[in-house]
Each structure stands twice: as structure tokens, then as C-alpha cells.
Motif scaffolding. Structure first.
Motif, mmCIF file in Angstrom:
data_model
loop_
_atom_site.group_PDB
_atom_site.id
_atom_site.type_symbol
_atom_site.label_atom_id
_atom_site.label_comp_id
_atom_site.label_asym_id
_atom_site.label_seq_id
_atom_site.Cartn_x
_atom_site.Cartn_y
_atom_site.Cartn_z
ATOM 1 N N ASN A 255 15.967 47.657 45.860
ATOM 2 C CA ASN A 255 17.257 47.769 45.777
ATOM 3 C C ASN A 255 17.860 46.405 45.203
ATOM 4 O OD1 ASN A 255 16.831 49.215 48.831
ATOM 5 N ND2 ASN A 255 17.990 50.152 47.346
ATOM 6 N N LEU A 256 18.816 46.469 44.205
ATOM 7 C CA LEU A 256 19.476 45.386 43.666
ATOM 8 C C LEU A 256 21.122 45.434 44.029
ATOM 9 C CD1 LEU A 256 18.105 45.264 39.992
ATOM 10 C CD2 LEU A 256 17.481 43.664 42.096
ATOM 11 N N ASN A 257 21.284 44.962 45.321
ATOM 12 C CA ASN A 257 22.526 45.246 46.007
ATOM 13 C C ASN A 257 23.528 43.965 45.539
ATOM 14 O OD1 ASN A 257 21.804 47.704 47.109
ATOM 15 N ND2 ASN A 257 20.764 46.541 48.858
ATOM 16 N N ILE A 258 24.639 44.376 45.272
ATOM 17 C CA ILE A 258 25.832 43.538 44.919
ATOM 18 C C ILE A 258 27.015 44.044 45.599
ATOM 19 C CG2 ILE A 258 24.960 43.004 42.756
ATOM 20 C CD1 ILE A 258 27.141 44.485 41.464
ATOM 21 N N SER A 259 27.972 42.980 46.118
ATOM 22 C CA SER A 259 29.157 43.274 46.752
ATOM 23 C C SER A 259 30.006 42.055 45.897
ATOM 24 C CB SER A 259 28.973 42.738 48.127
ATOM 25 O OG SER A 259 30.299 43.134 48.710
ATOM 26 N N LEU A 260 31.412 42.727 45.685
ATOM 27 C CA LEU A 260 32.235 41.856 45.036
ATOM 28 C C LEU A 260 33.440 41.369 46.099
ATOM 29 C CD1 LEU A 260 33.226 44.096 41.814
ATOM 30 C CD2 LEU A 260 31.059 42.438 42.276
ATOM 31 N N SER A 261 32.968 41.413 47.330
ATOM 32 C CA SER A 261 33.591 40.824 48.467
ATOM 33 C C SER A 261 32.953 40.563 49.659
ATOM 34 C CB SER A 261 35.079 41.602 48.786
ATOM 35 O OG SER A 261 34.750 42.712 49.485
ATOM 36 N N SER A 262 33.244 39.514 50.559
ATOM 37 C CA SER A 262 32.629 39.376 51.714
ATOM 38 C C SER A 262 32.458 40.492 52.601
ATOM 39 C CB SER A 262 33.044 38.059 52.135
ATOM 40 O OG SER A 262 34.585 38.265 52.872
ATOM 41 N N GLN A 321 22.718 35.323 37.335
ATOM 42 C CA GLN A 321 24.222 35.389 36.868
ATOM 43 C C GLN A 321 24.650 37.035 36.987
ATOM 44 O OE1 GLN A 321 25.182 33.730 33.200
ATOM 45 N NE2 GLN A 321 25.201 31.542 33.982
ATOM 46 N N LEU A 322 25.854 37.073 37.838
ATOM 47 C CA LEU A 322 26.520 38.509 37.962
ATOM 48 C C LEU A 322 27.857 38.501 36.965
ATOM 49 C CD1 LEU A 322 26.700 41.317 38.886
ATOM 50 C CD2 LEU A 322 27.385 40.399 41.086
ATOM 51 N N GLN A 323 27.881 39.496 35.991
ATOM 52 C CA GLN A 323 29.085 39.440 35.341
ATOM 53 C C GLN A 323 29.769 40.827 35.258
ATOM 54 O OE1 GLN A 323 28.759 38.445 31.097
ATOM 55 N NE2 GLN A 323 31.008 38.798 30.681
ATOM 56 N N VAL A 324 31.358 40.847 35.593
ATOM 57 C CA VAL A 324 31.900 41.856 35.825
ATOM 58 C C VAL A 324 33.499 42.043 35.258
ATOM 59 C CG1 VAL A 324 32.968 43.685 37.373
ATOM 60 C CG2 VAL A 324 30.969 42.325 37.965
ATOM 61 N N ASN A 325 33.580 42.487 34.038
ATOM 62 C CA ASN A 325 35.051 42.534 33.402
ATOM 63 C C ASN A 325 35.139 41.222 33.034
ATOM 64 O OD1 ASN A 325 35.420 45.257 34.074
ATOM 65 N ND2 ASN A 325 36.292 44.982 36.035
ATOM 66 N N GLY A 326 34.437 40.330 32.563
ATOM 67 C CA GLY A 326 34.863 39.199 31.963
ATOM 68 C C GLY A 326 34.532 37.995 33.140
ATOM 69 N N ALA A 329 29.837 35.215 38.259
ATOM 70 C CA ALA A 329 29.418 34.522 39.243
ATOM 71 C C ALA A 329 27.892 33.922 38.987
ATOM 72 C CB ALA A 329 29.551 35.051 40.416
ATOM 73 N N SER A 330 27.786 32.766 39.253
ATOM 74 C CA SER A 330 26.239 31.959 39.112
ATOM 75 C C SER A 330 25.733 31.494 40.291
ATOM 76 C CB SER A 330 26.396 30.930 37.914
ATOM 77 O OG SER A 330 25.021 30.294 37.859
ATOM 78 N N LEU A 358 19.444 32.268 47.160
ATOM 79 C CA LEU A 358 20.296 32.090 46.059
ATOM 80 C C LEU A 358 21.496 31.418 46.585
ATOM 81 C CD1 LEU A 358 19.925 35.586 44.407
ATOM 82 C CD2 LEU A 358 19.042 33.397 43.757
ATOM 83 N N VAL A 359 21.830 30.255 46.050
ATOM 84 C CA VAL A 359 22.888 29.504 46.325
ATOM 85 C C VAL A 359 24.154 29.681 45.093
ATOM 86 C CG1 VAL A 359 23.954 27.286 46.996
ATOM 87 C CG2 VAL A 359 21.601 27.999 47.753
ATOM 88 N N GLN A 360 25.308 30.048 45.731
ATOM 89 C CA GLN A 360 26.230 30.246 44.510
ATOM 90 C C GLN A 360 26.810 28.753 44.162
ATOM 91 O OE1 GLN A 360 29.618 32.402 45.749
ATOM 92 N NE2 GLN A 360 30.215 33.076 43.724
ATOM 93 N N ASN A 361 26.886 28.693 42.931
ATOM 94 C CA ASN A 361 27.363 27.657 42.217
ATOM 95 C C ASN A 361 28.800 27.403 42.276
ATOM 96 O OD1 ASN A 361 24.684 26.647 41.611
ATOM 97 N ND2 ASN A 361 24.767 27.681 39.545
ATOM 98 N N SER A 362 29.423 26.625 41.854
ATOM 99 C CA SER A 362 31.036 26.525 41.669
ATOM 100 C C SER A 362 31.252 27.455 40.708
ATOM 101 C CB SER A 362 31.601 25.099 41.346
ATOM 102 O OG SER A 362 30.871 24.435 39.891
ATOM 103 N N THR A 363 32.241 28.268 41.143
ATOM 104 C CA THR A 363 32.765 29.464 40.040
ATOM 105 C C THR A 363 34.395 29.644 40.285
ATOM 106 O OG1 THR A 363 32.342 31.614 39.415
ATOM 107 C CG2 THR A 363 32.064 31.311 41.773
ATOM 108 N N SER A 364 34.891 30.546 39.555
ATOM 109 C CA SER A 364 36.279 30.960 39.682
ATOM 110 C C SER A 364 36.534 31.708 41.162
ATOM 111 C CB SER A 364 36.627 31.926 38.635
ATOM 112 O OG SER A 364 35.990 33.151 38.744
ATOM 113 N N ALA A 365 37.819 31.539 41.401
ATOM 114 C CA ALA A 365 38.063 31.974 42.755
ATOM 115 C C ALA A 365 37.793 33.590 42.794
ATOM 116 C CB ALA A 365 39.681 31.750 42.993
ATOM 117 N N ASN A 366 38.166 34.231 41.658
ATOM 118 C CA ASN A 366 37.678 35.641 41.741
ATOM 119 C C ASN A 366 36.374 36.166 42.138
ATOM 120 O OD1 ASN A 366 40.500 36.029 41.067
ATOM 121 N ND2 ASN A 366 39.951 36.021 38.884
ATOM 122 N N ALA A 367 35.400 35.128 41.914
ATOM 123 C CA ALA A 367 34.072 35.479 42.150
ATOM 124 C C ALA A 367 33.392 34.561 43.280
ATOM 125 C CB ALA A 367 33.266 35.063 40.838
#
Length: 448
Positions: A255-262, A321-326, A329-330, A358-367
Motif C-alpha cells: 500500500n502507498l497510503n497518503i493522507s492530506l490531513s492529520s 515528495q508528494l504534489q497535489v494541485n500545485g 510536501a517534501s 520519513l521526516v517532513q521538511n519545512s513546507t507550506s502551511a497547506n501541506a
């Protein structure tokens, strides 16, 4: 009686029972499709029992339903869906309060018209989104309920809003709980659309069937006794990127599971087949880019380096990296995703939360709340000697697991107690003299 006049309970029962009368013989995979609208849909007579609606028939109906007027279409696309899901979890046999589709039933009841197709011929994962995109002339926009509440919708133009819904692929939730959560998402989206006063047409279906039942004629079965044979489950092939010299990157995951919110629902990208546009590999760097038809882009960047201490080359997964609608998140993978360059890397769980690799780097607030969870993950970016199989796997699990450490510490504690007790016993001494009550008493002189 026309479909628009059916009650939601009748629609659920219709889906559950209609195809119990199928004739014997092989048939293709199929998914149910439910449409309802706040504006109105052309009447459609219910298909006869055993009839599978073809893609051409659905295309003809949508052409007449949409017409030339602008439409806002809400596509609720579940990872998997079959008519059996309504039978098992729809509560059509017993208490209606036990149904996992309460909001869907309420939406069908309040809609001006609705159409139900219990069996649409399934021709591919992206068939229905592509069909709606062709009919409306616009690309699907991937959104969720939170994004929709802040989205400005132009009702004078065609809009295709795509809502991805998961299926029960995780052991943490039952199928009924997942379907109930999906039903809550549908209810929230319809509430937002009602508040915005935007007319809409909604479509609820699946990317692929959750259950594929193949029936064969009894005349084809051999007579007499036969031994039962265990059928091995079908294993999907790994994702492989080829350069001119042959395969150079391989990836496989259950499975390659992703979630766009906590707290949002998980989406399994591993169920879809991506394109590899943008991937590259050479002697020092490799990048695997997975482009999905739903708009997600997942990239894995790897590099190989020489480490003088070990005297050999190692490869590392530097970033995901995960990219959605421009929005991108890295996630950095240098914390523990590495292996000798001749090996592949394998781990039962690679995630960006909990015991994260996997440790999230500094990214935009939306991601900032995006999460990744790869189950039974294996990747190799260099030295694919045989070209079709992974090399020997370097596993992420260390030798000293939590259970081993607990056993060692417990044994050490018991050994210390034993040594302390033995030491105390060895320190015991006998007295040199004893007081005899029948003889003269021992006198102790006292000094004045």
C-alpha cells in the motif's frame, strides 16, 4: 415505476437483490453507479435483472442528462465498490439505523431525481473520471470537504469536483466503519453545496469492484471427486522504470497510503497504475516519479555515495515528495533509509509519523499536516543486475528488537538478584563460643 419515484430504501434493496437472478456463465467485472441531482435528471427505466450496462449506454445517457447547460458534477469515487457492499452494510435486511449509508439514503430521498445502475461494465480504474471529463470538457479538480468550503464555484461553467474515498484496506478499521466515514464525507459535502446554493449533480461509484465473482456453468465442472487446491493470491508486479540500457529503478509496496490531513481518510495510491513521466537514472542519482490520473504525483529521489569507513558504495533515499494541485510536501529519508548499492531496501512500514523513517521538511502551511504510510515497502535505484527481480534486501528491522531488549534486561535483573542473594549467604559466619545453660555461665568482667 420510474427510478425518480423510488424511495432510498427501495433503491438499496434494488441494488442488493437485482443481480441475485444472474444466469450461470462467466461475466465481466462491474461496479454500481448512483446518480442524483438537485436540478433533475431524465427518467431511466430500471434495467432488467441480469443486464450489465455498457459504457456506451452510460455515455448516451449522460449526454442527454447534461445537455448544453453548464453543470457542477460531484464525483464521489471510492477506491473499491460493489453491489455486495450495499447488501452487507446497507441495513436493507434489518434495522435501518444499522445502515452505513444513512446520508446517501437521505440525499436520494431529498433529491429531485435519481438514477441507479447496479451493474456498470468495468473497463478500467480511470474510466468513469475520463468519461465525465469528456462529457463536461473540463479536467477533474481533486478536493475535500475542507477545501470545498473555501472554494468559489462558478455555476455558469462546467465543473467536475473529484472526492476520493478509501476502502477497507487497513486493519485498524472495519469495512463498515470505513464506509460509514465515507458516508459522513458525502453528507458534509452536500451540506456545503446546499449552503453555497449551487445546483449540482452527484455521482457515487467505485474505481474498481471490491468483489469480483466469476460463475461457471455446472456442465463445465468435471464429475466425480476432486482434491481441493489452494489458489495463490494474485501478486501485483513491481513498478519498473527502464532506460536504454534496461531496468534501472524498481519499487513495490503493498500500500502507498497518503493522507492530506492529520485526521483525514487514507488514500491508497498503490491500487492505481501510474505513468513514470519525469523519472530518470544514472550512475550517481535516480528519481522515480509516479504520476496518477487522480492528480497525485509521488516522487522518490535516491543517490549513491562512497563511504570510506565501510569501503563500499551505499545508496540512500534522500527525499520523497508528494504534489497535489500545485502544492508540494517534501519528506527527508536520510534518517534510516539506506542500503549497500548492490542491495535493495525493504521495510514493513515506512511512515512520516510515529516511529518515522520519513521526516517532513519545512513546507507550506497547506501541506504541513500531510502524512505518508508505505506498507511492505521495497525499492532499489541502482545495480539491477538481473533486471526483473530485486537484489538481496537490506531490511530496516534491527537485530535488537524491543522484545529482545526486554528479555535481556529481565534476565540481567534476575541475575543481579541471584548474585546479591548468593553474596549474602556467603557472608554468614558461625559464633566461636556458645552459652551452655548446664555449665557455668560466661562471666564478663566489668571495670569499675
Amino acid at each position: 415505476m420510474k427510478m425518480a419515484e423510488w424511495s432510498p430504501r427501495c433503491l438499496m434493496a434494488f441494488i442488493a437483490f437485482l443481480f441475485s437472478f444472474f444466469s450461470s456463465g462467466s461475466f465481466t467485472a462491474q461496479v454500481p453507479v448512483i446518480l442524483w441531482s438537485s436540478e433533475g435528471l431524465p427518467a431511466l427505466a430500471p434495467p432488467a435483472a441480469g443486464h450489465i450496462v455498457s459504457t456506451d449506454q452510460l455515455t448516451a445517457y449522460l449526454t442527454s442528462a447534461f445537455g448544453s447547460d453548464p453543470r457542477t458534477v460531484l464525483l464521489f469515487l471510492q477506491d473499491k465498490l460493489s453491489k455486495d457492499d450495499f447488501t452487507v452494510f446497507g441495513g436493507v435486511f434489518g434495522n435501518k439505523q444499522d445502515s452505513a449509508f444513512k446520508n446517501l439514503e437521505a440525499a436520494l430521498q431529498s433529491a429531485s431525481s435519481s438514477v441507479t445502475l447496479p451493474a456498470l461494465e468495468w473497463s478500467g480504474i480511470s474510466a468513469i473520471p475520463a468519461l465525465l471529463q469528456e462529457e463536461l470538457g473540463v479536467s477533474p479538480l481533486l478536493v475535500d470537504a475542507d477545501t470545498l468550503s473555501h472554494l468559489s464555484i462558478n455555476s455558469s461553467a462546467n465543473n467536475l469536483l473529484l472526492f476520493n474515498l478509501p476502502y477497507c484496506t487497513s486493519a485498524h478499521k472495519s469495512c463498515k466503519e470505513v464506509l460509514h466515514d465515507n458516508d459522513e464525507i458525502i453528507g458534509n459535502v452536500l451540506t456545503i453545496m446546499k449552503a453555497k446554493e449551487v445546483p449540482y449533480t452527484a455521482v457515487y461509484t467505485g474505481s474498481q469492484p471490491s468483489r469480483v465473482i466469476t460463475e461457471t456453468s455446472m456442465s463445465n465442472q468435471p464429475a466425480g471427486r476432486a482434491l481441493l487446491q489452494a489458489v495463490a493470491p494474485e501478486v501485483k508486479p513491481p513498478i519498473m522504470f527502464n532506460e536504454t540500457g534496461g531496468p534501472c529503478i524498481m519499487l513495490w509496496a503493498q500500500n502507498l497510503n497518503i493522507s492530506l490531513s492529520s485526521t483525514g481518510a487514507w488514500i491508497d495510491l498503490g491500487a492505481d497504475t501510474p505513468t513514470l513521466t519525469g523519472s530518470l537514472c544514472n550512475n550517481s542519482n535516480s528519481m522515480l516519479v509516479l504520476n496518477y490520473a487522480t492528480g497525485y504525483v509521488l516522487s522518490f529521489t535516491m543517490a549513491q555515495r562512497f563511504f570510506p569507513v565501510s569501503g563500499r558504495n551505499w545508496f540512500t533515499l534522500d527525499s520523497v515528495q508528494l504534489q497535489v494541485n500545485g502544492v508540494t510536501a517534501s519528506f527527508s529519508g536520510r534518517r534510516g533509509i539506506y542500503a549497500p548499492v548492490e542491495y535493495s531496501f525493504h521495510c514493513q512500514s515506512v511512515s512520516s509519523f510515529g516511529d518515522a523513517l520519513l521526516v517532513q521538511n519545512s513546507t507550506s502551511a497547506n501541506a504541513s499536516t500531510w502524512r505518508l504510510n508505505f506498507v511492505d515497502f521495497q525499492i532499489q535505484g541502482f545495480s539491477l543486475a538481473n533486471g526483473t527481480n530485486f537484489s538481496y534486501a537490506s531490511d530496516c528491522a534491527g537485530f535488537f528488537t524491543a522484545g529482545i531488549w526486554m528479555g535481556l534486561l529481565t534476565s540481567l535483573l534476575m541475575l543481579l538478584i541471584f548474585v546479591y542473594g548468593l553474596h549474602m549467604i556467603m557472608q554468614l559466619n558461625t559464633m566461636d563460643r556458645f552459652d551452655d545453660p548446664k555449665g557455668p555461665s560466661i562471666s564478663v568482667p566489668q571495670s569499675e
